[in-house]
Design a protein around this motif. Structure first.
Motif, PDB file in Angstrom:
ATOM      1  N   GLU A  37       0.837  -1.212   0.000  1.00  0.00           N
ATOM      2  CA  GLU A  37       0.000   0.000   0.000  1.00  0.00           C
ATOM      3  C   GLU A  37       0.867   1.255   0.000  1.00  0.00           C
ATOM      4  O   GLU A  37       0.544   2.255  -0.645  1.00  0.00           O
ATOM      5  N   MET A  38       1.973   1.182   0.738  1.00  0.00           N
ATOM      6  CA  MET A  38       2.874   2.332   0.830  1.00  0.00           C
ATOM      7  C   MET A  38       3.448   2.666  -0.545  1.00  0.00           C
ATOM      8  O   MET A  38       3.461   3.830  -0.958  1.00  0.00           O
ATOM      9  N   HIS A  39       3.877   1.638  -1.257  1.00  0.00           N
ATOM     10  CA  HIS A  39       4.457   1.898  -2.577  1.00  0.00           C
ATOM     11  C   HIS A  39       3.408   2.408  -3.556  1.00  0.00           C
ATOM     12  O   HIS A  39       3.685   3.271  -4.387  1.00  0.00           O
ATOM     13  N   LYS A  40       2.187   1.876  -3.436  1.00  0.00           N
ATOM     14  CA  LYS A  40       1.121   2.385  -4.299  1.00  0.00           C
ATOM     15  C   LYS A  40       0.838   3.854  -3.972  1.00  0.00           C
ATOM     16  O   LYS A  40       0.592   4.670  -4.879  1.00  0.00           O
ATOM     17  N   ALA A  41       0.861   4.182  -2.687  1.00  0.00           N
ATOM     18  CA  ALA A  41       0.624   5.574  -2.291  1.00  0.00           C
ATOM     19  C   ALA A  41       1.723   6.478  -2.852  1.00  0.00           C
ATOM     20  O   ALA A  41       1.441   7.559  -3.388  1.00  0.00           O
ATOM     21  N   ILE A  42       2.983   6.031  -2.748  1.00  0.00           N
ATOM     22  CA  ILE A  42       4.089   6.832  -3.307  1.00  0.00           C
ATOM     23  C   ILE A  42       3.826   7.085  -4.781  1.00  0.00           C
ATOM     24  O   ILE A  42       3.901   8.217  -5.273  1.00  0.00           O
ATOM     25  N   HIS A  43       3.489   6.010  -5.482  1.00  0.00           N
ATOM     26  CA  HIS A  43       3.282   6.115  -6.932  1.00  0.00           C
ATOM     27  C   HIS A  43       2.157   7.095  -7.265  1.00  0.00           C
ATOM     28  O   HIS A  43       2.316   7.991  -8.098  1.00  0.00           O
ATOM     29  N   GLU A  44       1.021   6.919  -6.604  1.00  0.00           N
ATOM     30  CA  GLU A  44      -0.150   7.709  -6.980  1.00  0.00           C
ATOM     31  C   GLU A  44      -0.062   9.158  -6.515  1.00  0.00           C
ATOM     32  O   GLU A  44      -0.495  10.071  -7.220  1.00  0.00           O
ATOM     33  N   VAL A  45       0.483   9.374  -5.308  1.00  0.00           N
ATOM     34  CA  VAL A  45       0.635  10.752  -4.828  1.00  0.00           C
ATOM     35  C   VAL A  45       1.601  11.509  -5.747  1.00  0.00           C
ATOM     36  O   VAL A  45       1.356  12.658  -6.124  1.00  0.00           O
ATOM     37  N   THR A  46       2.683  10.839  -6.135  1.00  0.00           N
ATOM     38  CA  THR A  46       3.667  11.462  -7.015  1.00  0.00           C
ATOM     39  C   THR A  46       3.041  11.810  -8.361  1.00  0.00           C
ATOM     40  O   THR A  46       3.196  12.922  -8.870  1.00  0.00           O
ATOM     41  N   GLN A  47       2.305  10.858  -8.914  1.00  0.00           N
ATOM     42  CA  GLN A  47       1.631  11.118 -10.191  1.00  0.00           C
ATOM     43  C   GLN A  47       0.677  12.304 -10.082  1.00  0.00           C
ATOM     44  O   GLN A  47       0.583  13.122 -10.998  1.00  0.00           O
ATOM     45  N   GLY A  48      -0.041  12.363  -8.956  1.00  0.00           N
ATOM     46  CA  GLY A  48      -0.982  13.469  -8.747  1.00  0.00           C
ATOM     47  C   GLY A  48      -0.269  14.807  -8.768  1.00  0.00           C
ATOM     48  O   GLY A  48      -0.731  15.758  -9.402  1.00  0.00           O
ATOM     49  N   ILE A  49       0.861  14.906  -8.072  1.00  0.00           N
ATOM     50  CA  ILE A  49       1.596  16.170  -8.026  1.00  0.00           C
ATOM     51  C   ILE A  49       2.132  16.514  -9.413  1.00  0.00           C
ATOM     52  O   ILE A  49       2.008  17.643  -9.880  1.00  0.00           O
ATOM     53  N   GLU A  50       2.703  15.519 -10.085  1.00  0.00           N
ATOM     54  CA  GLU A  50       3.282  15.750 -11.414  1.00  0.00           C
ATOM     55  C   GLU A  50       2.238  16.269 -12.405  1.00  0.00           C
ATOM     56  O   GLU A  50       2.561  17.017 -13.313  1.00  0.00           O
ATOM     57  N   SER A  51       0.971  15.844 -12.224  1.00  0.00           N
ATOM     58  CA  SER A  51      -0.054  16.192 -13.210  1.00  0.00           C
ATOM     59  C   SER A  51      -1.030  17.243 -12.690  1.00  0.00           C
ATOM     60  O   SER A  51      -2.110  17.401 -13.243  1.00  0.00           O
TER      61      SER A  51
END
Length: 848
Positions: A698-712
């Motif tokens: 879950e932590m890695h998924k959160a890293i991935h999705e939060v990062t994508q959100g900021i980038e976009s």
RNA sequence: GCCCGAGUGGUGGAAUGGUAGACACGACAGAUUCAAAAUCUGUUGCUUAACGGCGUGCCGGUUCAAGUCCGGCCUCGGGUACCA
């Protein structure tokens, strides 16, 4: 157990950042540079929630880029010239300069508690002589480069106050102070030759891949490139010098539908005629009433007057057409004259109907047999049309081809030339006002208009002015105007026009790269920091401010103040929405609305028990009193709550409604995060657990999705993911070590949005150094993929069930499993599927 | 007038043409409490006893499949060259 106390935490960590100087930007070749800029504020005196939203977005980007290894420049300044300072001086006394600098001090004090990662050492205001003096230097270089000139232009004139009015100061055609009917009047003004760059400004839009398409489209439409025919009508018995009337049209294919000629009331011929005819003079005067805005002109009642003059049709010299003066024709666009084609232009149709002019159809829809029209027929460019009055049997199959072949036909007949025109007009920068940057030229009796010498800059505004009456106080000043001619040394008078405040904001981004330079920019600094990598601001600036800045970047290259590499000011643009709030309203004894501040309303009632009417949310404005003061929010909940809430609920490009409940809920959530993470900080090591793996996934998924959100720029999506991850963490039965690891990542992911809380928890969890300077976490791709997936099963596009299958299961196996689902069997009701569509990893659709 | 956008539960909103309503607010129920606040657990688009039916501003179209694409509207918002 520490309790979440925003006030203590925020002061503590802001002091720590300041001490460590982590936000001061210096040139460095070790890291890639990143320049993030929010549109700088006008110093009205109070920050509002729109500012909080704008600067928080920029701050999230700046902090995220810092964490991903960039050398970040994130400056702040003040767009400090403008009318409100003069209005305040007139309304409440005092001086625009004092008012402005006091406001800046107030706003800076309100902004600092937000904990923004701003390099305050670069701060400046556009009304600082150090800034506007460099702007004057830039102006002189542009003048020398041929980018500036003078010509007559039309302004709003208040005949009672004897002053020029801004469009905003014209209310329903009347001056806002005098109430007098406003007139359009000509004045000699300074202009930037932005129209010379029309093609460049248009074609370069293609390269702006990280701009919103809608903004590029608006700019393209504004520049308004068109292909048309420029030709002339010969006049019959017209005054000397007016033997031809030049016309531009984008629809030469309708030339045989001409039924009149229209000229602007400001056309040279109209002006000539008004000197000879009292009726025409009276009509032109009537046309000149009202403001100068395109909206006012376009929506005014269409008026026309037959001048009595006639012209000959270029294809048939026996065919005579009347010449009308019409109030909707702009002298600034095209040639100031049109030919009217009522059959194929709705405005001309209404005009022709009103003045009983013929309506001659030149083409019809291909399915039509009658040429009787009840309204203008403008064919879509893709539709086949039937020309019933084509030139000499020329076959124009569609409206679009028709224009090109009509131009070719006319050129062959010697009637005009095909030309490309742009709607974009030159930028009038003269303002007859005090609180702006003086235009650094003088008027000499002997030498005419002479540029000031660079060594005399800045030409400073005098402080001792009288602002108690309308008009430009620089004109009334007893001594300021008097000066020596820079050319002959004789007595001369200074220019009293000041510059449009759009000039100030058209190059400030470049000045931030070297705010103390003794020239407009330092080329080495500009080379390093430009272009702005991410610009953030309101959509209301989609056209003017952004177009002017693009023009200035080019003008500054031409004059040597920006390097070749700085071709566009802003590589990426993001336009954020407004902050809105409900409006609380009661009625007074004469049934007029009375507005109430949100803080005075509890459960729909005022303190005295009166019920208020709730009007749907609208942009926060002082007049409607639907404003929430960020300072009071910060005082009750803290900056992190204000920041989080401003980004949490709405997509950043859309409007967001401020609700007291939302702010309260955000505060509760942050308190909960603080409680959960500090509890984890106090856990003692209990070895690995079976649940560790799922928490870390879950932590890695959160890293991935939060990062994508900021980038976009999907900050709301990032925040939704942070909520979900917090819920997972709070329920997790994983071991202390895994929980601590997850908690550290959680606050790291939160740190761009809620930096103070993140720093505090980070240090309580034993994280090293400042979380603000720690590298951003990286998601392990192997941890993002699940072995088993859920596939929804549809029958004829309607969901009837789902199956849980291994990710890599064969298609045939998936089909088999899908057909066994109860809901699918029921929906099929014995029927045999015609087709089964399997979208791998996505969905199955059974078609019967 | 012209140019550009937006419209999804009670509310803010989520959804590369592929499970409409993630996440949050609110509401309701329960736990805890002498009680309340706070906290925790659960339910929550509408409709239906259930199966199911309906549902993304309106009308129509394309597609196995439309909130998403196309055509035509409606309403609201931004800009319209001197508000910033």
């Amino acid at each position: 157990m520490p309790r979440y106390s925003a006030a203590d935490i925020e002061a503590k960590w802001q002091a720590a950042w300041e001490k460590a100087e982590i936000f001061s930007a210096r040139r460095s070749v070790d890291k890639p540079k990143y320049y993030v800029l929010e549109m700088f504020p006008y110093p009205s005196g109070r920050i509002h929630m729109g500012h909080v939203r704008n600067y928080t977005m920029g701050d999230v980007i700046a902090r995220y880029k810092m964490a991903t290894g960039h050398n970040v420049l994130h400056p702040m300044g003040w767009d400090a010239f403008g009318m409100p300072a003069e209005n305040a001086a007139m309304a409440i006394g005092g001086h625009p300069k004092t008012w402005t600098y006091n406001n800046i001090a107030d706003m800076r004090a309100q902004m600092k508690p937000l904990g923004l990662s701003i390099d305050w050492s670069r701060e400046f205001a556009t009304c600082d002589p150090e800034y506007y003096g460099q702007q004057q230097a830039l102006f002189l270089d542009m003048l020398a480069a041929g980018l500036v000139y003078r010509k007559n232009a039309i302004v709003n004139w208040d005949p009672v106050d004897m002053t020029v009015l801004a469009n905003e100061q014209v209310e329903q055609g009347r001056g806002w102070r005098s109430g007098a009917l406003v007139e359009r009047r000509e004045l000699t003004q300074w202009f930037f030759k932005i129209s010379d760059m029309s093609e460049e400004l248009l074609s370069a839009l293609d390269g702006l891949d990280n701009w919103p398409p809608k903004v590029k489209l608006m700019q393209a439409n504004w520049i308004g490139k068109s292909r048309g025919l420029q030709f002339s009508f010969s006049t019959i018995d017209a005054p000397i010098g007016h033997d031809r009337i030049e016309v531009y049209t984008t629809r030469p294919d309708t030339l045989l539908g001409a039924s009149f000629i229209g000229i602007s009331p400001d056309h040279p011929l109209a002006k000539h005629l008004e000197r000879e005819s009292p009726e025409i003079a009276a009509f032109n005067a009537e046309c000149r009433k009202g403001g100068t805005t395109e909206e006012a002109i376009e929506t005014a009642e269409k008026l026309g007057m037959d001048t009595g003059l006639r012209v000959r049709h270029p294809f048939d010299t026996a065919w005579e057409l009347p010449v009308f003066i019409a109030n909707f024709i702009l002298m600034d666009y095209g040639t100031g004259a049109i030919f009217g084609c009522p059959a194929h232009d709705q405005r001309d149709f209404e005009f022709a109907t009103k003045y009983e002019l013929p309506i001659i159809s030149t083409y019809l829809p291909s399915d039509s047999s009658s040429d009787e029209l009840s309204e203008a027929y403008v064919p879509p460019k893709t539709e086949k049309v039937f020309y019933n009055r084509g030139f000499a049997g020329e076959a124009w199959q569609t409206g679009n081809e028709g224009v090109d072949s009509a131009i070719a036909f006319c050129e062959a007949k010697g009637v005009g030339q095909g030309v490309t025109k742009y709607r974009l007009r030159d930028w009038g920068l003269s303002r007859q006002r005090y609180w702006g940057c003086p235009i650094p030229v003088v008027h000499c009796e002997a030498c005419g208009v002479v540029p000031e010498k660079t060594e005399n800059l800045p030409i400073e505004l005098p402080f001792d002015v009288e602002l108690d009456k309308p008009g430009n106080p620089l004109d009334r000043h007893p001594t300021w105007r008097n000066c020596a001619c820079p050319s002959c040394g004789g007595t001369a008078l200074r220019e009293t026009d000041t510059m449009d405040t759009f000039v100030d904001s058209s190059w400030y981004f470049a000045r931030f790269t070297s705010p103390q330079a003794k020239t407009p920019t330092d080329l080495a600094d500009a080379e390093y920091w430009m272009n702005v990598d991410q610009y953030i601001g309101g959509i209301e600036h989609a056209i003017l401010h952004l177009l002017y800045s693009r023009f200035f970047a080019r003008a500054m290259q031409i004059t040597g103040h920006l390097p070749e590499s700085a071709n566009e000011p802003f590589d990426a643009l993001f336009t954020q929405g407004m902050v809105t709030h409900e409006i609380y309203q009661t009625r007074d004894d004469r049934d007029r609305p009375v507005y109430h501040l949100p803080e005075d309303v509890t459960d729909g009632k005022l303190a005295d028990g009166t019920s208020v009417t709730v009007v749907p949310s609208a942009k926060m404005s002082k007049s409607k009193k639907n404003v929430v003061d960020p300072v009071s929010i910060i005082n009750s909940y803290g900056a992190d709550t204000a920041r989080w809430f401003m980004l949490s609920d709405s997509p950043p490009e859309r409007d967001v409604e401020w609700t007291a409940a939302g702010a309260e809920a955000t505060f509760k959530h942050l308190s909960r995060v603080y409680r959960i993470t500090t509890e984890i900080a106090e856990m003692t090591d209990n070895g690995p657990r079976a649940e560790d793996d799922s928490l870390l996934r879950e932590m890695h998924k959160a890293i991935h999705e939060v990062t994508q959100g900021i980038e976009s720029f999907g900050f709301n999506a990032s925040i939704a993911r942070l909520y979900a991850f917090t819920n997972t963490l709070s329920k997790s039965k994983a071991g202390a070590s895994a929980q601590k690891q997850a908690a550290l990542v959680l606050v790291q992911l939160m740190s761009p949005v809620t930096p103070h809380l993140a720093e505090d928890v980070w240090s309580l969890l034993g994280g090293e150094g400042l979380v603000s300077t720690v590298p951003w976490p990286i998601a392990d791709p192997d941890m993002l993929i699940d072995d088993t997936i859920t596939l929804p099963i549809q029958v004829n596009g309607k969901r009837r069930g789902e199956i849980s299958v291994p990710r890599e299961l064969e298609k045939a196996e998936v089909e088999k499993a899908a057909l066994e689902v109860d809901g699918v069997q029921r929906a099929l009701d014995g029927a045999t599927p015609k087709k089964i569509i399997v979208v791998p990893g996505r969905i199955v659709n059974v078609v019967v």
